[in-house]
Design a protein around this motif. Structure first.
Motif, mmCIF file in Angstrom:
data_model
loop_
_atom_site.group_PDB
_atom_site.id
_atom_site.type_symbol
_atom_site.label_atom_id
_atom_site.label_comp_id
_atom_site.label_asym_id
_atom_site.label_seq_id
_atom_site.Cartn_x
_atom_site.Cartn_y
_atom_site.Cartn_z
ATOM 1 N N VAL A 1 0.847 -1.188 0.000
ATOM 2 C CA VAL A 1 0.000 0.000 0.000
ATOM 3 C C VAL A 1 0.881 1.235 0.000
ATOM 4 C CG1 VAL A 1 -1.784 1.248 1.245
ATOM 5 C CG2 VAL A 1 -1.709 -1.224 1.308
ATOM 6 N N PHE A 2 0.592 2.145 -0.899
ATOM 7 C CA PHE A 2 1.367 3.369 -0.992
ATOM 8 C C PHE A 2 0.533 4.550 -0.550
ATOM 9 C CE2 PHE A 2 3.302 0.648 -4.319
ATOM 10 C CZ PHE A 2 4.568 0.563 -3.767
ATOM 11 N N GLY A 3 1.205 5.619 -0.176
ATOM 12 C CA GLY A 3 0.524 6.876 0.116
ATOM 13 C C GLY A 3 0.359 7.669 -1.182
ATOM 14 N N LEU A 4 -0.389 8.761 -1.122
ATOM 15 C CA LEU A 4 -0.651 9.551 -2.328
ATOM 16 C C LEU A 4 0.640 10.050 -2.982
ATOM 17 C CD1 LEU A 4 -3.742 11.702 -1.232
ATOM 18 C CD2 LEU A 4 -3.705 9.873 -2.943
ATOM 19 N N SER A 5 1.653 10.353 -2.149
ATOM 20 C CA SER A 5 2.865 10.933 -2.724
ATOM 21 C C SER A 5 3.719 9.898 -3.459
ATOM 22 C CB SER A 5 3.682 11.611 -1.627
ATOM 23 O OG SER A 5 3.898 10.695 -0.593
ATOM 24 N N ARG B 1 -5.750 14.750 -1.495
ATOM 25 C CA ARG B 1 -5.319 14.891 -0.099
ATOM 26 C C ARG B 1 -6.247 15.849 0.658
ATOM 27 N NH1 ARG B 1 -0.076 15.946 -0.728
ATOM 28 N NH2 ARG B 1 0.462 13.759 -0.395
ATOM 29 N N GLU B 2 -6.521 16.998 0.048
ATOM 30 C CA GLU B 2 -7.407 17.963 0.717
ATOM 31 C C GLU B 2 -8.784 17.364 0.947
ATOM 32 O OE1 GLU B 2 -7.367 21.613 -1.528
ATOM 33 O OE2 GLU B 2 -5.187 21.718 -1.339
ATOM 34 N N ALA B 3 -9.275 16.631 -0.060
ATOM 35 C CA ALA B 3 -10.614 16.051 0.060
ATOM 36 C C ALA B 3 -10.672 15.054 1.213
ATOM 37 C CB ALA B 3 -11.003 15.374 -1.245
ATOM 38 N N VAL B 4 -9.665 14.194 1.313
ATOM 39 C CA VAL B 4 -9.723 13.145 2.339
ATOM 40 C C VAL B 4 -9.469 13.749 3.724
ATOM 41 C CG1 VAL B 4 -7.336 12.313 2.279
ATOM 42 C CG2 VAL B 4 -9.179 10.706 2.731
ATOM 43 N N GLN B 5 -8.695 14.826 3.773
ATOM 44 C CA GLN B 5 -8.420 15.429 5.083
ATOM 45 C C GLN B 5 -9.629 16.154 5.660
ATOM 46 O OE1 GLN B 5 -4.760 17.476 4.282
ATOM 47 N NE2 GLN B 5 -3.516 15.739 4.959
ATOM 48 N N LYS B 6 -10.605 16.485 4.798
ATOM 49 C CA LYS B 6 -11.836 17.082 5.328
ATOM 50 C C LYS B 6 -12.631 16.061 6.131
ATOM 51 C CE LYS B 6 -12.557 20.569 1.802
ATOM 52 N NZ LYS B 6 -12.904 20.582 0.373
ATOM 53 N N SER B 7 -12.355 14.784 5.865
ATOM 54 C CA SER B 7 -13.003 13.642 6.520
ATOM 55 C C SER B 7 -14.512 13.789 6.648
ATOM 56 C CB SER B 7 -12.355 13.339 7.877
ATOM 57 O OG SER B 7 -12.590 14.354 8.788
ATOM 58 N N ALA C 1 -4.522 4.708 -0.965
ATOM 59 C CA ALA C 1 -3.527 5.773 -0.837
ATOM 60 C C ALA C 1 -4.153 6.989 -0.158
ATOM 61 C CB ALA C 1 -2.983 6.157 -2.217
ATOM 62 N N ALA C 2 -5.412 7.275 -0.514
ATOM 63 C CA ALA C 2 -6.111 8.407 0.106
ATOM 64 C C ALA C 2 -6.303 8.144 1.599
ATOM 65 C CB ALA C 2 -7.451 8.633 -0.586
ATOM 66 N N ILE C 3 -6.762 6.920 1.930
ATOM 67 C CA ILE C 3 -6.995 6.551 3.331
ATOM 68 C C ILE C 3 -5.709 6.652 4.162
ATOM 69 C CG2 ILE C 3 -7.362 4.484 4.741
ATOM 70 C CD1 ILE C 3 -9.945 5.525 4.012
ATOM 71 N N GLN C 4 -4.578 6.261 3.528
ATOM 72 C CA GLN C 4 -3.312 6.291 4.272
ATOM 73 C C GLN C 4 -2.980 7.705 4.770
ATOM 74 O OE1 GLN C 4 -3.014 3.377 5.293
ATOM 75 N NE2 GLN C 4 -0.853 3.047 4.892
ATOM 76 N N GLU C 5 -3.495 8.728 4.082
ATOM 77 C CA GLU C 5 -3.244 10.115 4.488
ATOM 78 C C GLU C 5 -3.813 10.409 5.881
ATOM 79 O OE1 GLU C 5 -1.575 12.599 2.680
ATOM 80 O OE2 GLU C 5 -1.021 10.915 1.384
ATOM 81 N N ILE C 6 -4.858 9.681 6.260
ATOM 82 C CA ILE C 6 -5.479 9.967 7.560
ATOM 83 C C ILE C 6 -5.422 8.769 8.507
ATOM 84 C CG2 ILE C 6 -7.040 11.797 6.774
ATOM 85 C CD1 ILE C 6 -9.238 9.648 6.571
ATOM 86 N N ASN C 7 -4.666 7.723 8.100
ATOM 87 C CA ASN C 7 -4.571 6.516 8.932
ATOM 88 C C ASN C 7 -3.462 6.691 9.974
ATOM 89 O OD1 ASN C 7 -4.744 3.929 9.937
ATOM 90 N ND2 ASN C 7 -3.687 2.970 8.206
ATOM 91 N N ASP C 8 -3.695 7.641 10.900
ATOM 92 C CA ASP C 8 -2.670 7.931 11.899
ATOM 93 C C ASP C 8 -3.180 7.662 13.308
ATOM 94 O OD1 ASP C 8 -4.524 9.896 12.192
ATOM 95 O OD2 ASP C 8 -3.184 11.575 11.744
#
Ligand SMILES: [Zn+2]
Length: 386
Positions: free
Chosen positions: A119-123, A136-142, A162-169
């Protein structure tokens, strides 16, 4: 003692799979004969016997395999399929199981599919900045409904992940509902849909919503029941990400309406429609320069006076002419003007007009940019996006 020097069915199965992988087998066949069990592997097309097993050990082995494949070990006599991951010296190998009831008992075939996908991140996905930042902006609005659309094999699931990984913290509860689960990811609650046991998208989603999620990833939204739940969830404080099979971003809006969702609900729920193709990247070593032909120049004026490239083939690309693939996508952010059109006149023509007026860079536009940059062939872009 299970069999030979092996204490348990698990040890024995690990041994069999290790042997099969070492011998580069494509499949492991676990078959019943009148006298007991026979285990064979197929290597480079040929079948070879690996082992023979007494009947009682066969039963234990088969129950073990059904169990790790997510099937009921006590259930037999029906056609079924499952998957499992095998840890081969630290490398995760995906195995697909299929079961066939024969005149003796259930025969199993394990197809060795290869390494588990990463699994990769968006970058890390070869997106250009416009799409990478937009997603990234769209997924961070959650919040809201994010649709990813395209034909089979267009990389929809890897884009969603990849989008999910942006907020999987760890700061969100993220639930995925899929069939099959393509990526196993730490930090997510992943549930497999299985319609054979009435574990449908709709029923799993209802259950998942009771587990207080923030974000829900739905593998595919093709039935009305699932789409209704997705829409409702995305309007009640959750973020929902899902895929559809449609040609482009605009048509995904219409697909939801055609499924039976009210246009006003589609308008209120949706935040993003993203369409994607994966197009083969030209091998930089051997690609051949030429001028675009007249028809293409007439159709895509951006090509006028430009040099473009096509595939040839050399040693470094194993004569394929290509090296890797590039995601070519179009990202439509749903704003209030687009919402008005969805509510008042949800037709392809009206939606296309507003999308263009909003400056949507279509897959064809972006593809042609990459043609001029020398990354893609004109032929491949036209074939993929039209
Ligand atoms: Zn080459």
């Amino acid at each position: 003692m299970f069999h030979d020097q092996f204490t348990t069915a698990k040890d024995y199965l690990d041994h069999l799979l290790t042997l099969a992988i070492k011998q580069k087998a494509s499949d492991v066949h676990i078959e019943h004969r009148a006298s007991g069990g026979l285990i064979r592997i197929r290597t480079q097309g040929d079948m070879r016997i690996l082992a023979e097993l007494p009947q009682d050990h066969m039963s234990l082995l088969i129950r073990r395999i059904k169990f790790i494949s997510g099937l009921d070990p006590e259930r037999s006599g029906n056609l079924s399929e499952g998957r499992f991951e095998f840890d081969h010296g630290g490398q995760k190998i995906i195995m697909r199981l299929s079961i066939l009831p024969t005149n003796f008992a259930d025969d199993l075939v394990i197809r060795i599919l290869g390494s588990a996908p990463e699994v990769f991140g968006l970058s890390q996905m070869n997106f250009d900045p416009l799409i990478q930042n937009g997603l990234r902006e769209a997924v961070q609005k959650s919040m809201g409904l994010m649709l990813v659309t395209g034909p089979t094999g267009s990389g929809k699931t890897s884009t969603l992940y990849a989008a999910i990984q942006e907020i999987n913290d760890g700061s969100y509860k993220i639930v995925t509902v899929e069939d099959p689960i393509e990526y196993k990811v730490e930090g997510l609650t992943q549930i497999k849909v299985d319609p054979r046991y009435d574990i449908t998208y709709a029923s799993v989603l209802r259950g998942a919503l009771r587990h207080d999620p923030d974000v829900i990833l739905i593998g595919e939204c093709r039935e009305l029941a699932a789409a209704e739940i997705a829409i409702e969830a995305s309007m009640t404080g959750h973020m929902v990400l899902t895929t559809l099979h449609t040609n482009n971003a605009v048509s995904s809006i219409l697909r939801l309406i055609n499924l039976g969702i009210q246009p006003i609900d589609v308008a209120n729920a949706m935040t993003v429609a993203y369409a994607q193709r994966l197009i083969r990247k030209l091998c930089p070593v051997c690609k051949q320069e030429h001028a675009p032909d007249e028809t293409m120049q007439a159709r895509y004026p951006i090509l006028r006076g430009k040099k473009i490239y096509s595939a040839k083939g050399c040693e470094s690309c194993q004569n394929s002419g290509y090296s890797g693939r590039i995601p070519v996508g179009e990202l439509l952010l749903i704003d209030d003007d687009i919402r008005d059109v969805i509510i008042q006149s949800p037709s392809l023509g009206a939606l296309n007009r507003i999308a263009v007026a909003k400056g949507l860079r279509t897959m064809a536009d972006y593809g042609m940019q990459l043609v001029i940059q020398g990354d893609l062939s004109c032929h491949d872009v036209v074939n993929s996006v039209t």
